[in-house]
Design an enzyme around this catalytic site. Structure first.
Site, PDB file in Angstrom:
ATOM      1  N   GLU A 165      50.166  45.045  48.106  1.00  0.00           N
ATOM      2  CA  GLU A 165      51.206  45.120  47.077  1.00  0.00           C
ATOM      3  C   GLU A 165      52.550  45.587  47.642  1.00  0.00           C
ATOM      4  OE1 GLU A 165      49.780  47.545  43.853  1.00  0.00           O
ATOM      5  OE2 GLU A 165      48.199  46.137  43.344  1.00  0.00           O
ATOM      6  N   GLU A 363      41.906  42.781  43.937  1.00  0.00           N
ATOM      7  CA  GLU A 363      41.770  43.961  43.074  1.00  0.00           C
ATOM      8  C   GLU A 363      41.831  43.513  41.632  1.00  0.00           C
ATOM      9  OE1 GLU A 363      44.344  47.432  43.412  1.00  0.00           O
ATOM     10  OE2 GLU A 363      44.352  47.229  45.581  1.00  0.00           O
TER      11      GLU A 363
END
Ligand code: BGP
Length: 467
Positions: A165, A363
Site C-alpha cells: 500500500e 488483504e
C-alpha cells in the site's frame, strides 16, 4: 451455485514484520520510525501499547508455520524488516539472515509458499532522520536493501513484492496524522509518492538484473470508485479520485508510466514533483509480473462545491469529496464500509484496463473489537461475522474468475491477531486469537471453516463445520 476455485489457488493470510515480529531491539535490529514515534508520543497509541512485542513471531515462527498447515493454508505473506536486515542501511546482519532463512524454510517445509514483501510502512529511523522518502537518496538505499534481500533469500522465495500500500505512507504521513512525520502538505506528499514509485522501479530493475527465479509484484490498496450520481460534477470527482487514489500507483506498476491526465492535473495545480533525467525510463522498468490487491472498502465520491474549492488545489479534497452513501453496510468497529461486490468491479477493471495482469487478493478482512464476547465454553471465538464477510468476498472473487479475471489467490488479513499501528490490538483480525500476555494462539471458528473451504476448494456453509 457451487463455488469451486481453480487448482493451485493460493489460500492464505498476510501480516507484516512490524506488526507481528516483536524482538524489538534483539540481535542487532535498530529502530524503525514506529519504535521512535512510540517512544516520543506513547499517548498517540491506543491504550499506550507500542510495537515492542506485537505477536511474538520472532520466537514463535516455527509454531506458526505448523498452525498454518493445520488449517490447510498453502501460502502466507509477511515482510522483511529493513532495519533488522541492514541495521545501518549498509552492513548485513547475519542474525537477521539466519532468522528469515529459517522462517521461510519452516513455511516451505509445511507446504506454505512464502510471499515476501520489502516495505510495510516501516521506514528505518536512520533514514527517516534524513527525510525518509522525501529524500531522493532513499531510492538508492531501498534498491540496495532490495538487492540484498533478493541475494540472501532468492533461493527460498518465489513471490516477491516491493511495497505494501505505497499510497498509505503518502496520505497518512503527509496529508494526515496517522504516520510519521504527520505533516499536511500536498506538494511534499506528491514528491514522496514519486520517490516511492521510483524506489519500487529501482527494486524491480535490481531483481531483473540478478536474473533470479521467481516473480516480482507490488501490493496496492485498490478501491473501486463510485460517483454519487451521473451529474457532470460528480463524474469529474470520480475521474479525479480514480487518477489520484488508484491510478497514481497502479499505472506506473502495471503500465510503467503515469497517465497523461494525472500529469496534466498536477501541472495545472502547480503540483508536479521535482524530477531528474532518467526518471521516466526508470519508471518504465518498474512493470511487475503480478499485483497484490488489498481490498477493504470502496471509495464513494461527489463533486466539490465551487465555493469550497481552492485553486490551485491544496488538498485531495479540492479534487473530489467523500460521499456518505446512505445505504452502506458498515463494520462499525473499524468505521469501514463493507461492500463485497467491490472485489468483482476491481477485478473487471484490472481485466479490461490493465491487460488482465495476474493478481491475488493480498488483504481482505474484518477487524472487530472485544472479540472475547464471542468466546464459547471451549475457548473458541465464534466469529460468524468474519465467516460471512470472507464468504461474501470470496463469492465475488469466484464470480470474477468466471468472468475471466486472472485472480490466483485470496489472503485474509491476518493469520494471528496482530498489532495495528495507532490502533494497537483494539480490532482483532486473525484466524487465530492471540493471548497478549502469553503469546498463545487459539483457532477461531473461522480457522476451522477456512480449513474445510480449502480442503474442498469451494465455499461451504458455516453451519456445516464441526469443531
Ligand atoms: C491495511 C494494512 C495492514 C493492516 C490492515 C488493517 O491497510 O496493510 O497493515 O493494518 O490494513 O487495518 P488496521 O490495522 O488499520 O485496522
Amino acid at each position: 451455485m457451487t463455488h469451486i476455485f481453480p487448482d493451485g489457488f493460493l489460500w492464505g493470510a498476510a501480516t507484516s514484520a512490524p506488526q507481528s515480529e516483536g524482538g524489538q531491539y534483539e540481535d542487532g535490529r535498530t529502530a524503525s520510525t514506529w519504535d521512535k514515534w512510540f517512544e516520543m508520543e506513547p499517548d498517540r497509541f491506543y491504550q499506550g501499547r507500542g510495537p515492542k512485542n506485537t505477536s511474538f513471531t520472532y520466537e514463535r515462527y516455527k509454531e506458526d508455520a505448523e498452525l498454518m498447515k493445520a488449517i490447510n493454508l498453502n501460502s502466507f505473506r509477511t515482510s522483511i524488516s529493513w532495519n533488522r536486515l541492514l541495521p545501518d542501511g549498509q552492513e548485513l546482519n547475519q542474525k537477521a539472515v539466519t532468522y528469515y532463512r529459517d522462517y521461510f524454510t519452516q513455511l516451505k517445509k509445511n507446504g506454505v509458499e512464502p510471499i515476501v514483501n520489502l516495505f510495510h510502512f516501516d521506514m528505518p529511523w536512520w533514514l527517516m532522520e534524513k527525510g525518509g522518502w522525501e529524500n531522493r537518496e532513499s531510492i538508492d538505499h531501498f534498491s540496495f536493501y532490495a538487492q540484498t534481500a533478493f541475494e540472501q533469500f532468492g533461493d527460498l522465495v518465489n513471490y516477491w513484492t516491493t511495497f505494501n500500500e505505497p499510497i498509505v505512507h503518502v496520505t497518512c504521513g503527509y496529508l494526515g496524522e496517522y504516520h510519521w512525520p504527520k505533516v499536511f502538505d500536498l506538494k511534499r506528499a506528491i514528491q514522496v509518492g514519486h520517490h516511492t514509485n521510483l524506489a519500487h522501479a529501482a527494486a524491480v530493475k535490481a531483481f531483473r538484473k540478478l536474473g533470479q527465479e521467481g516473480e516480482i509484484g507490488n501490493i496496492l490498496n485498490l478501491s473501486p470508485v463510485y460517483a454519487r450520481s451521473n451529474d457532470e460534477g460528480d463524474l469529474l470527482a470520480k475521474t479525479n479520485a480514480l487518477e489520484l487514489h488508484v491510478k497514481s500507483f497502479l499505472d506506473p506498476t502495471v503500465k510503467g508510466r503515469y497517465s497523461d491526465y494525472l500529469v496534466q492535473l498536477l501541472d495545472e495545480n502547480d503540483l508536479l514533483p521535482l524530477t531528474e533525467e532518467g526518471d521516466r525510463e526508470l519508471i518504465a522498468e518498474g512493470k511487475v509480473d503480478f499485483l497484490g490487491v488489498n481490498y477493504y472498502q470502496p471509495l464513494r465520491v461527489q463533486a466539490v462545491p465551487e465555493s469550497e474549492k481552492n485553486q490551485p488545489a491544496r488538498s485531495l479534497g479540492d479534487f473530489s469529496r467523500h460521499y456518505n452513501w446512505p445505504e452502506k453496510r458498515m463494520n462499525k468497529h473499524r468505521g469501514w464500509e463493507i461492500y463485497p461486490e467491490g472485489i468483482y468491479d476491481l477485478a473487471m477493471m484490472i481485466k479490461e484496463d490493465y491487460g488482465n495482469i495476474p493478481f491475488y487478493i493480498s488483504e481482505n478482512g474484518m477487524g472487530v473489537s472485544e472479540e472475547e464476547r464471542f468466546m464459547n465454553a471451549d475457548g473458541v471465538i465464534e466469529d460468524d461475522y468474519r465467516i460471512e464477510f470472507i464468504s461474501d468476498h470470496l463469492a465475488n472473487v469466484q464470480k470474477a474468475i468466471e468472468g475471466g479475471a486472472n485472480c490466483f489467490g485470496y489472503h485474509l488479513w491476518t493469520f494471528v491477531d496482530c498489532w495495528s499501528w495507532l490502533n494497537e490490538f483494539k480490532n482483532r483480525y486473525g484466524f487465530y486469537r492471540l493471548n497478549l500476555e502469553t503469546g498463545e494462539r487459539t483457532p477461531k471458528k473461522s480457522a476451522f471453516w477456512i480449513s474445510e473451504v480449502i480442503s474442498q476448494n469451494k465455499l461451504i456453509d458455516k453451519n456445516s463445520i464441526h469443531y
